[in-house]
Design a protein around this motif. Structure first.
Motif, short mmCIF file in Angstrom:
data_model
loop_
_atom_site.label_atom_id
_atom_site.label_comp_id
_atom_site.label_asym_id
_atom_site.label_seq_id
_atom_site.Cartn_x
_atom_site.Cartn_y
_atom_site.Cartn_z
N UNK A 122 46.61 47.23 49.58
CA UNK A 122 45.29 46.77 50.01
C UNK A 122 45.00 45.36 49.48
N UNK A 123 45.26 45.15 48.19
CA UNK A 123 44.96 43.86 47.58
C UNK A 123 45.88 42.76 48.10
N UNK A 124 47.11 43.12 48.45
CA UNK A 124 48.06 42.13 48.97
C UNK A 124 47.55 41.52 50.27
N UNK A 130 43.90 31.03 48.01
CA UNK A 130 42.62 30.34 47.80
C UNK A 130 41.78 31.01 46.72
N UNK A 131 41.89 32.35 46.60
CA UNK A 131 40.98 33.02 45.67
C UNK A 131 41.65 33.71 44.49
N UNK A 132 42.97 33.69 44.43
CA UNK A 132 43.65 34.33 43.31
C UNK A 132 45.02 33.70 43.16
N UNK A 133 45.10 32.66 42.37
CA UNK A 133 46.30 31.82 42.45
C UNK A 133 46.69 31.30 41.08
N UNK A 134 47.99 31.26 40.82
CA UNK A 134 48.50 30.68 39.58
C UNK A 134 49.35 29.47 39.95
N UNK A 164 52.47 33.55 48.03
CA UNK A 164 52.29 34.99 47.82
C UNK A 164 52.75 35.40 46.43
N UNK A 165 53.91 34.93 46.02
CA UNK A 165 54.42 35.29 44.70
C UNK A 165 53.49 34.81 43.59
N UNK A 171 46.99 39.94 41.22
CA UNK A 171 46.82 41.23 41.89
C UNK A 171 47.13 42.37 40.93
N UNK A 172 48.23 42.26 40.20
CA UNK A 172 48.63 43.33 39.28
C UNK A 172 47.64 43.46 38.12
#
Length: 212
Positions: A122-124, A130-134, A164-165, A171-172
């Motif tokens: 679901x989270x993937x 844009x909103x969750x990035x390293x 994505x990576x 996400x985790x």
């Protein structure tokens, strides 16, 4: 806690469909075997060394430091466990294998009883660059891919993979909290809900009733 400097170690497996030869009868078997040698054995030995004072140079794993490895994969995984090389390494590193039936119901397997897999899918779909990035992690991965020339992809294909990576740690962190991990072990009866330190035989019996 969070590793803000991105100095932790992780593993990304890019597997070709034809990644096998006379030694490997399936891609799955090779992937599992590589995982044991590159990830699992070093992980177990690092815990022994750091937390229990084990000296790797001794070449001997004492009885009290033996490790039980739980596996719940299908036939290629079982074939890998029967491989002479893996069995030799298991004896060397004091690993005792426990193989679960691959077709067992989800009420028995701890990983399937956790909500993590469902939430991961679901989270993937929801998390983006844009909103969750390293950014630092993405740059390190891009540098690695470029320098090793391990992935022959055009920029337009490589960029979304890296994006994505780079989102995976976030996400985790969101979905794989301690409560969610323990949830599967409690439901399967591996841990009791009160002390979190002993098996729960009644919960184990409940899994048999659900199977029936």
């Amino acid at each position: 806690g969070s590793n803000v400097m991105q100095e932790g170690h992780g593993y990304i497996a890019l597997v070709r469909r034809n990644a096998m030869d006379s030694k490997w009868d399936s891609v799955e078997k090779r992937l599992f075997t590589e995982y044991q040698k590159r990830v699992y054995y070093p992980f177990v030995n690092a815990i022994r060394e750091t937390d229990y004072g084990w000296v790797p140079e001794s070449g001997v794993v004492p009885e009290w430091l033996k490790c039980a490895a739980w596996c719940d994969g299908c036939q290629p995984q079982l074939n890998a466990l029967m491989d002479e090389e893996i069995q030799t390494l298991d004896r060397k590193y004091g690993i005792e294998r426990a193989k679960h039936g691959a077709a067992a119901s989800a009420v028995q397997q701890m990983a399937d009883l956790m909500s993590i897999f469902r939430r991961l899918k679901m989270e993937a779909r929801l998390q983006t660059a844009r909103n969750n990035y390293s950014e630092s992690l993405r740059l390190k991965m891009e540098k690695f891919f470029r320098e090793t020339d391990i992935c022959q992809l055009e920029d337009r294909k490589l960029k979304p993979i890296l994006d994505h990576l780079a989102c995976i740690p976030g996400i985790l962190t969101k979905i794989a909290d301690g409560k969610s991990v323990i949830e599967g072990f409690v439901k399967a009866g591996i841990l009791d809900r009160e002390s979190m330190g002993w098996p729960d035989l009644y919960a184990m019996l409940d899994t048999c009733q659900v199977n029936a």
